[in-house]
Design a protein around this motif. Structure first.
Motif, PDB file in Angstrom:
ATOM      1  N   GLU A  36       0.834  -1.201   0.000  1.00  0.00           N
ATOM      2  CA  GLU A  36       0.000   0.000   0.000  1.00  0.00           C
ATOM      3  C   GLU A  36       0.870   1.254   0.000  1.00  0.00           C
ATOM      4  OE1 GLU A  36      -3.729   2.157   0.118  1.00  0.00           O
ATOM      5  OE2 GLU A  36      -3.105   0.187  -0.567  1.00  0.00           O
ATOM      6  N   ALA A  37       1.958   1.230   0.752  1.00  0.00           N
ATOM      7  CA  ALA A  37       2.877   2.379   0.769  1.00  0.00           C
ATOM      8  C   ALA A  37       3.404   2.658  -0.636  1.00  0.00           C
ATOM      9  CB  ALA A  37       4.030   2.127   1.738  1.00  0.00           C
ATOM     10  N   GLU A  38       3.738   1.605  -1.369  1.00  0.00           N
ATOM     11  CA  GLU A  38       4.210   1.763  -2.745  1.00  0.00           C
ATOM     12  C   GLU A  38       3.117   2.329  -3.639  1.00  0.00           C
ATOM     13  OE1 GLU A  38       5.697  -2.019  -4.082  1.00  0.00           O
ATOM     14  OE2 GLU A  38       7.010  -2.197  -2.338  1.00  0.00           O
ATOM     15  N   GLY A  39       1.907   1.821  -3.497  1.00  0.00           N
ATOM     16  CA  GLY A  39       0.789   2.299  -4.308  1.00  0.00           C
ATOM     17  C   GLY A  39       0.441   3.751  -4.036  1.00  0.00           C
ATOM     18  N   VAL A  40       0.439   4.126  -2.769  1.00  0.00           N
ATOM     19  CA  VAL A  40       0.129   5.505  -2.390  1.00  0.00           C
ATOM     20  C   VAL A  40       1.217   6.444  -2.894  1.00  0.00           C
ATOM     21  CG1 VAL A  40      -0.085   7.073  -0.411  1.00  0.00           C
ATOM     22  CG2 VAL A  40      -1.283   4.893  -0.399  1.00  0.00           C
ATOM     23  N   ALA A  41       2.458   6.012  -2.800  1.00  0.00           N
ATOM     24  CA  ALA A  41       3.581   6.857  -3.217  1.00  0.00           C
ATOM     25  C   ALA A  41       3.505   7.206  -4.702  1.00  0.00           C
ATOM     26  CB  ALA A  41       4.904   6.174  -2.897  1.00  0.00           C
ATOM     27  N   LYS A  42       2.949   6.335  -5.516  1.00  0.00           N
ATOM     28  CA  LYS A  42       2.859   6.606  -6.957  1.00  0.00           C
ATOM     29  C   LYS A  42       2.063   7.879  -7.234  1.00  0.00           C
ATOM     30  CE  LYS A  42       3.367   1.831  -8.367  1.00  0.00           C
ATOM     31  NZ  LYS A  42       2.700   0.637  -8.837  1.00  0.00           N
ATOM     32  N   ILE A  43       1.062   8.157  -6.411  1.00  0.00           N
ATOM     33  CA  ILE A  43       0.255   9.368  -6.590  1.00  0.00           C
ATOM     34  C   ILE A  43       0.677  10.452  -5.605  1.00  0.00           C
ATOM     35  CG2 ILE A  43      -2.067  10.332  -6.456  1.00  0.00           C
ATOM     36  CD1 ILE A  43      -3.153   7.667  -7.427  1.00  0.00           C
ATOM     37  N   ALA A  44       0.758  10.093  -4.323  1.00  0.00           N
ATOM     38  CA  ALA A  44       0.949  11.098  -3.272  1.00  0.00           C
ATOM     39  C   ALA A  44       2.325  11.766  -3.304  1.00  0.00           C
ATOM     40  CB  ALA A  44       0.704  10.472  -1.901  1.00  0.00           C
ATOM     41  N   SER A  45       3.347  11.059  -3.725  1.00  0.00           N
ATOM     42  CA  SER A  45       4.696  11.647  -3.697  1.00  0.00           C
ATOM     43  C   SER A  45       4.852  12.805  -4.676  1.00  0.00           C
ATOM     44  CB  SER A  45       5.753  10.575  -3.976  1.00  0.00           C
ATOM     45  OG  SER A  45       5.619  10.087  -5.293  1.00  0.00           O
ATOM     46  N   HIS A  46       3.938  12.919  -5.626  1.00  0.00           N
ATOM     47  CA  HIS A  46       3.976  14.012  -6.600  1.00  0.00           C
ATOM     48  C   HIS A  46       2.942  15.094  -6.299  1.00  0.00           C
ATOM     49  CE1 HIS A  46       6.657  11.507  -8.902  1.00  0.00           C
ATOM     50  NE2 HIS A  46       5.771  10.536  -8.868  1.00  0.00           N
ATOM     51  N   TYR A  47       2.180  14.891  -5.255  1.00  0.00           N
ATOM     52  CA  TYR A  47       1.099  15.808  -4.902  1.00  0.00           C
ATOM     53  C   TYR A  47       1.605  16.806  -3.867  1.00  0.00           C
ATOM     54  CZ  TYR A  47      -3.756  17.133  -4.063  1.00  0.00           C
ATOM     55  OH  TYR A  47      -4.926  17.811  -3.978  1.00  0.00           O
ATOM     56  N   PRO A  48       1.435  18.102  -4.076  1.00  0.00           N
ATOM     57  CA  PRO A  48       2.023  19.113  -3.185  1.00  0.00           C
ATOM     58  C   PRO A  48       1.691  18.932  -1.700  1.00  0.00           C
ATOM     59  CG  PRO A  48       1.090  20.168  -5.122  1.00  0.00           C
ATOM     60  CD  PRO A  48       0.705  18.717  -5.188  1.00  0.00           C
ATOM     61  N   LEU A  49       0.501  18.485  -1.391  1.00  0.00           N
ATOM     62  CA  LEU A  49       0.113  18.321   0.004  1.00  0.00           C
ATOM     63  C   LEU A  49       0.935  17.244   0.713  1.00  0.00           C
ATOM     64  CD1 LEU A  49      -1.920  19.355   2.134  1.00  0.00           C
ATOM     65  CD2 LEU A  49      -3.469  17.554   1.378  1.00  0.00           C
ATOM     66  N   PHE A  50       1.414  16.255  -0.042  1.00  0.00           N
ATOM     67  CA  PHE A  50       2.123  15.125   0.553  1.00  0.00           C
ATOM     68  C   PHE A  50       3.590  15.023   0.152  1.00  0.00           C
ATOM     69  CE2 PHE A  50      -2.327  13.708   0.253  1.00  0.00           C
ATOM     70  CZ  PHE A  50      -2.572  13.484   1.591  1.00  0.00           C
ATOM     71  N   SER A  51       3.981  15.637  -0.934  1.00  0.00           N
ATOM     72  CA  SER A  51       5.326  15.419  -1.484  1.00  0.00           C
ATOM     73  C   SER A  51       6.441  15.764  -0.499  1.00  0.00           C
ATOM     74  CB  SER A  51       5.505  16.218  -2.779  1.00  0.00           C
ATOM     75  OG  SER A  51       5.363  17.601  -2.532  1.00  0.00           O
ATOM     76  N   TRP A  52       6.229  16.708   0.384  1.00  0.00           N
ATOM     77  CA  TRP A  52       7.248  17.101   1.355  1.00  0.00           C
ATOM     78  C   TRP A  52       7.565  15.976   2.356  1.00  0.00           C
ATOM     79  CZ3 TRP A  52       5.962  16.987   6.491  1.00  0.00           C
ATOM     80  CH2 TRP A  52       4.603  16.925   6.791  1.00  0.00           C
ATOM     81  N   MET A  53       6.616  15.062   2.563  1.00  0.00           N
ATOM     82  CA  MET A  53       6.822  13.988   3.546  1.00  0.00           C
ATOM     83  C   MET A  53       7.817  12.938   3.070  1.00  0.00           C
ATOM     84  SD  MET A  53       3.082  13.323   5.279  1.00  0.00           S
ATOM     85  CE  MET A  53       2.323  12.602   3.850  1.00  0.00           C
ATOM     86  N   TYR A  54       7.881  12.704   1.773  1.00  0.00           N
ATOM     87  CA  TYR A  54       8.685  11.599   1.249  1.00  0.00           C
ATOM     88  C   TYR A  54      10.190  11.806   1.450  1.00  0.00           C
ATOM     89  CZ  TYR A  54       4.478   9.359  -0.224  1.00  0.00           C
ATOM     90  OH  TYR A  54       3.263   8.736  -0.189  1.00  0.00           O
ATOM     91  N   PRO A  55      10.736  13.011   1.239  1.00  0.00           N
ATOM     92  CA  PRO A  55      12.163  13.192   1.533  1.00  0.00           C
ATOM     93  C   PRO A  55      12.483  13.084   3.029  1.00  0.00           C
ATOM     94  CG  PRO A  55      11.364  14.980   0.127  1.00  0.00           C
ATOM     95  CD  PRO A  55      10.179  14.184   0.559  1.00  0.00           C
ATOM     96  N   ILE A  56      11.528  13.416   3.872  1.00  0.00           N
ATOM     97  CA  ILE A  56      11.756  13.387   5.322  1.00  0.00           C
ATOM     98  C   ILE A  56      11.635  11.971   5.881  1.00  0.00           C
ATOM     99  CG2 ILE A  56      10.888  14.194   7.563  1.00  0.00           C
ATOM    100  CD1 ILE A  56       9.908  16.741   6.083  1.00  0.00           C
ATOM    101  N   TRP A  57      10.536  11.285   5.574  1.00  0.00           N
ATOM    102  CA  TRP A  57      10.245   9.996   6.205  1.00  0.00           C
ATOM    103  C   TRP A  57      10.350   8.796   5.262  1.00  0.00           C
ATOM    104  CZ3 TRP A  57       5.730  13.331   7.730  1.00  0.00           C
ATOM    105  CH2 TRP A  57       6.007  14.018   8.901  1.00  0.00           C
ATOM    106  N   GLY A  58      10.471   9.046   3.979  1.00  0.00           N
ATOM    107  CA  GLY A  58      10.512   7.956   3.024  1.00  0.00           C
ATOM    108  C   GLY A  58       9.113   7.439   2.718  1.00  0.00           C
ATOM    109  N   GLU A  59       9.088   6.462   1.845  1.00  0.00           N
ATOM    110  CA  GLU A  59       7.821   5.897   1.371  1.00  0.00           C
ATOM    111  C   GLU A  59       7.000   5.286   2.497  1.00  0.00           C
ATOM    112  OE1 GLU A  59       7.556   2.300  -1.442  1.00  0.00           O
ATOM    113  OE2 GLU A  59       7.698   4.053  -2.766  1.00  0.00           O
ATOM    114  N   ARG A  60       7.630   4.458   3.307  1.00  0.00           N
ATOM    115  CA  ARG A  60       6.904   3.782   4.396  1.00  0.00           C
ATOM    116  C   ARG A  60       6.499   4.763   5.487  1.00  0.00           C
ATOM    117  NH1 ARG A  60       7.248  -1.904   4.853  1.00  0.00           N
ATOM    118  NH2 ARG A  60       5.665  -1.635   6.433  1.00  0.00           N
ATOM    119  N   GLY A  61       7.392   5.692   5.845  1.00  0.00           N
ATOM    120  CA  GLY A  61       7.081   6.650   6.896  1.00  0.00           C
ATOM    121  C   GLY A  61       5.918   7.562   6.510  1.00  0.00           C
ATOM    122  N   ALA A  62       5.935   8.052   5.270  1.00  0.00           N
ATOM    123  CA  ALA A  62       4.843   8.912   4.799  1.00  0.00           C
ATOM    124  C   ALA A  62       3.528   8.146   4.804  1.00  0.00           C
ATOM    125  CB  ALA A  62       5.156   9.441   3.406  1.00  0.00           C
TER     126      ALA A  62
END
Length: 153
Positions: A36-62
């Motif tokens: 699920e973390a991988e699936g969510v990252a495909k959309i959320a990691s490029h979305y401004p509301l969530f993209s900031w979380m990925y560099p900080i916590w990574g895919e699983r942390g976000a």
């Protein structure tokens, strides 16, 4: 003439409440799994509301943060069965959640079926459109909580 039983509003709201609680529980728990973390990252990691979380916590942390928020939303909606303010807050949290997920459709790949276009939904569109109903359900629970908070109700 025989009269048939028609559920009252409280029964209807209870059915709505507990089905939404189950949805948030299952979706929230799933966010802690790798698939699920991988699936969510495909959309959320490029979305401004969530993209900031990925560099900080990574895919699983976000994904864990998103899952925690979903579980808290479900818990607030569940508590709303007893506490009107919790129903209002949890319903509002749910409305926000589904507004966010529906906003993914603005630039989501495969929202419209390739070769057909609107109104033919593609795989992403079919996945996201259910959120319109879930948004309406959360809105109804928020309104129910607000009504129950009024003096004399």
């Amino acid at each position: 003439m025989k009269t048939s039983y028609v559920p009252n509003d409280a029964t209807t709201i209870a059915a709505l409440r507990w089905s939404i609680v189950i949805v948030f529980a299952l979706f929230g728990i799933a966010k802690f799994a790798a698939y699920e973390a991988e699936g969510v990252a495909k959309i959320a990691s490029h979305y401004p509301l969530f993209s900031w979380m990925y560099p900080i916590w990574g895919e699983r942390g976000a994904s864990n943060v998103i899952g925690t928020i979903e579980l808290l939303t479900g818990a607030m909606i569940a508590l709303g069965a007893r506490y009107p303010l919790a129903s209002l807050a949890g319903g509002a949290m749910g409305v926000f959640t589904f507004c966010v997920t529906l906003s993914f459709s603005l630039d989501a790949p495969a929202f419209w079926q390739v070769g057909y276009g609107a109104p033919f939904l593609g795989s992403t569109g079919q996945f996201l459109m259910k959120d319109a109903v879930l948004l309406a359900a959360c809105y109804a629970l928020a309104v129910n909580g607000q009504r129950r908070m009024r003096p004399g109700d």
